[in-house]
Design a protein around this motif. Sequence first.
Motif, PDB file in Angstrom:
ATOM      1  N   THR A 195       0.809  -1.221   0.000  1.00 42.80           N
ATOM      2  CA  THR A 195       0.000   0.000   0.000  1.00 42.80           C
ATOM      3  C   THR A 195       0.839   1.267   0.000  1.00 42.80           C
ATOM      4  O   THR A 195       1.957   1.289   0.531  1.00 42.80           O
ATOM      5  CB  THR A 195      -0.938   0.009   1.224  1.00 42.80           C
ATOM      6  OG1 THR A 195      -1.715   1.210   1.233  1.00 42.80           O
ATOM      7  CG2 THR A 195      -0.155  -0.072   2.523  1.00 42.80           C
ATOM      8  N   THR A 196       0.287   2.296  -0.603  1.00 41.25           N
ATOM      9  CA  THR A 196       0.893   3.621  -0.523  1.00 41.25           C
ATOM     10  C   THR A 196       0.387   4.335   0.729  1.00 41.25           C
ATOM     11  O   THR A 196      -0.663   3.998   1.272  1.00 41.25           O
ATOM     12  CB  THR A 196       0.524   4.471  -1.750  1.00 41.25           C
ATOM     13  OG1 THR A 196      -0.898   4.424  -1.940  1.00 41.25           O
ATOM     14  CG2 THR A 196       1.221   3.966  -2.994  1.00 41.25           C
ATOM     15  N   ALA A 197       1.145   5.336   1.175  1.00 40.02           N
ATOM     16  CA  ALA A 197       0.749   6.166   2.312  1.00 40.02           C
ATOM     17  C   ALA A 197       1.621   7.413   2.330  1.00 40.02           C
ATOM     18  O   ALA A 197       2.721   7.416   1.769  1.00 40.02           O
ATOM     19  CB  ALA A 197       0.907   5.398   3.623  1.00 40.02           C
ATOM     20  N   ARG A 198       1.117   8.461   2.993  1.00 41.08           N
ATOM     21  CA  ARG A 198       1.982   9.627   3.211  1.00 41.08           C
ATOM     22  C   ARG A 198       3.118   9.227   4.145  1.00 41.08           C
ATOM     23  O   ARG A 198       2.937   8.418   5.060  1.00 41.08           O
ATOM     24  CB  ARG A 198       1.185  10.776   3.845  1.00 41.08           C
ATOM     25  CG  ARG A 198       0.428  11.618   2.827  1.00 41.08           C
ATOM     26  CD  ARG A 198      -0.090  12.903   3.463  1.00 41.08           C
ATOM     27  NE  ARG A 198      -1.042  12.640   4.531  1.00 41.08           N
ATOM     28  CZ  ARG A 198      -1.129  13.348   5.654  1.00 41.08           C
ATOM     29  NH1 ARG A 198      -0.299  14.354   5.870  1.00 41.08           N
ATOM     30  NH2 ARG A 198      -2.041  13.053   6.547  1.00 41.08           N
ATOM     31  N   ARG A 199       4.276   9.821   3.927  1.00 38.80           N
ATOM     32  CA  ARG A 199       5.452   9.451   4.699  1.00 38.80           C
ATOM     33  C   ARG A 199       5.256   9.681   6.200  1.00 38.80           C
ATOM     34  O   ARG A 199       5.717   8.896   7.029  1.00 38.80           O
ATOM     35  CB  ARG A 199       6.663  10.246   4.214  1.00 38.80           C
ATOM     36  CG  ARG A 199       7.980   9.854   4.854  1.00 38.80           C
ATOM     37  CD  ARG A 199       9.119  10.658   4.265  1.00 38.80           C
ATOM     38  NE  ARG A 199       9.227  10.439   2.837  1.00 38.80           N
ATOM     39  CZ  ARG A 199       9.868   9.403   2.288  1.00 38.80           C
ATOM     40  NH1 ARG A 199      10.445   8.506   3.069  1.00 38.80           N
ATOM     41  NH2 ARG A 199       9.928   9.283   0.975  1.00 38.80           N
ATOM     42  N   SER A 200       4.553  10.758   6.540  1.00 39.04           N
ATOM     43  CA  SER A 200       4.301  11.087   7.943  1.00 39.04           C
ATOM     44  C   SER A 200       3.098  12.017   8.002  1.00 39.04           C
ATOM     45  O   SER A 200       2.614  12.497   6.973  1.00 39.04           O
ATOM     46  CB  SER A 200       5.524  11.761   8.579  1.00 39.04           C
ATOM     47  OG  SER A 200       5.824  12.979   7.921  1.00 39.04           O
ATOM     48  N   ALA A 201       2.632  12.300   9.211  1.00 37.07           N
ATOM     49  CA  ALA A 201       1.438  13.134   9.369  1.00 37.07           C
ATOM     50  C   ALA A 201       1.646  14.550   8.841  1.00 37.07           C
ATOM     51  O   ALA A 201       0.684  15.195   8.403  1.00 37.07           O
ATOM     52  CB  ALA A 201       1.035  13.175  10.845  1.00 37.07           C
ATOM     53  N   ASP A 202       2.877  15.055   8.870  1.00 34.15           N
ATOM     54  CA  ASP A 202       3.123  16.422   8.403  1.00 34.15           C
ATOM     55  C   ASP A 202       3.671  16.472   6.976  1.00 34.15           C
ATOM     56  O   ASP A 202       4.093  17.522   6.495  1.00 34.15           O
ATOM     57  CB  ASP A 202       4.083  17.151   9.350  1.00 34.15           C
ATOM     58  CG  ASP A 202       5.410  16.425   9.516  1.00 34.15           C
ATOM     59  OD1 ASP A 202       5.551  15.312   8.958  1.00 34.15           O
ATOM     60  OD2 ASP A 202       6.301  16.964  10.201  1.00 34.15           O
TER      61      ASP A 202
END
Length: 421
Positions: A195-202
Amino acid sequence: MNTRSATVLEVDKDVQTARKAARGILAAAGNLHAAGRADLIARAGKVAAIATAHAAAVDRDSRFPEEAIAAARAERLLGIAVPRELGGEGAGISEIIDVCYALGRACASTAMIYAMHQTKVACLTRHGRSSAWHQLFLRRLCNEQLLLASSTTEGQGGGDVRNSAAAIERDGARIALERQATVISYGKAADGIVTTARRSADAASSDQVLVAFLKQDYTLEPLSGWDAFGMRGTCSEGFKLAASGSSDQILPVSYDKIHAQTMMPVAHLLWSAAWAGIATAAAERARAFVRKAAQRSDGAMPPAAAHLTRASATLRTLRSLIATAAQRFDAASADAAVLESIDFQTGMNMLKVNASEIAVATVMSAMQACGLAGYRNDGEFSIGRHLRDILSSSIMISNDLILANISAASLLSSAPKSLSE
């Protein structure tokens, strides 16, 4: 003969012997490769035969093609692209294309599932080799013939795979991820999800990573079902994905590079091969119909035979298009600069657009060649399932979206000075 002349002759003899030996080694390697490819095609044929036997039921019941995938496991086709040193067979893109094509002729859903799985395997093998965790994962994939699903779409973004809403949450060496996945094809049947995801919350939505999770690492909560017009066996349901694992499970290369160098070109090549298989199966039915019609009329060709001619012609165009794109990918596969260039990216995106449109045109021509016999669902010449399946090709990652995304690049390019450029 003087000593110098004798020495020259001996050197020349040695050179000729070395060249002969080298030619023998190359010929043996070529024969070995040909034998390996023939064996792979034979194994794919066995799986295709089983897929054919269950294709109608898979379509009718909108169910996962368990028999065909079990056969693929038995033939050890799920790990063929993994390097030999990690337990695979080191198959190249052209070999994987051949398997997708063979499966597409038998069952569209089986072919698409296999294509999506192999796209994930390509990402892991090409970008996870420096990671001990991913090396072990690939060994396990080969040993156990694990099936990988993909989760790259979420929320209202649909097919925008280059942006993610959900972010990786870190707690020391541990990570967690929750995402509203609009589609996870065959998610319930898979042994793992990439799966893809943003690297971190910011991080920005386009600052993405790719993560591999095993079945024990995640839970799936159903969000939407899958009662679709075609490709019914892919079981492309929506889920809330809740996963956790080690930070080592994140691939060491950023997703923008993975997408450009591997995910997009490999997906478009393998999808196109599956679509070519569907189109070929439809054209074969049309050919059988025209032959039977000609036999009934003492060899006179039916009026609809012209549509078979058109189907055959567009099918040849489609096969050539895929073969040329595969050769181009092979030639550039080790050159990141070429893979990420505007020209290459545009070409591989247009492969998907053009292949899908040509495949649809081919199946439509086959349908017209068969007439009512092709339109019916209950006869040997029925092309209804093939038509419904192939119509998905321009919708999965919308052609309109692809064309819109590459329009800016088109403005930057200039017309070539000659046809050879």
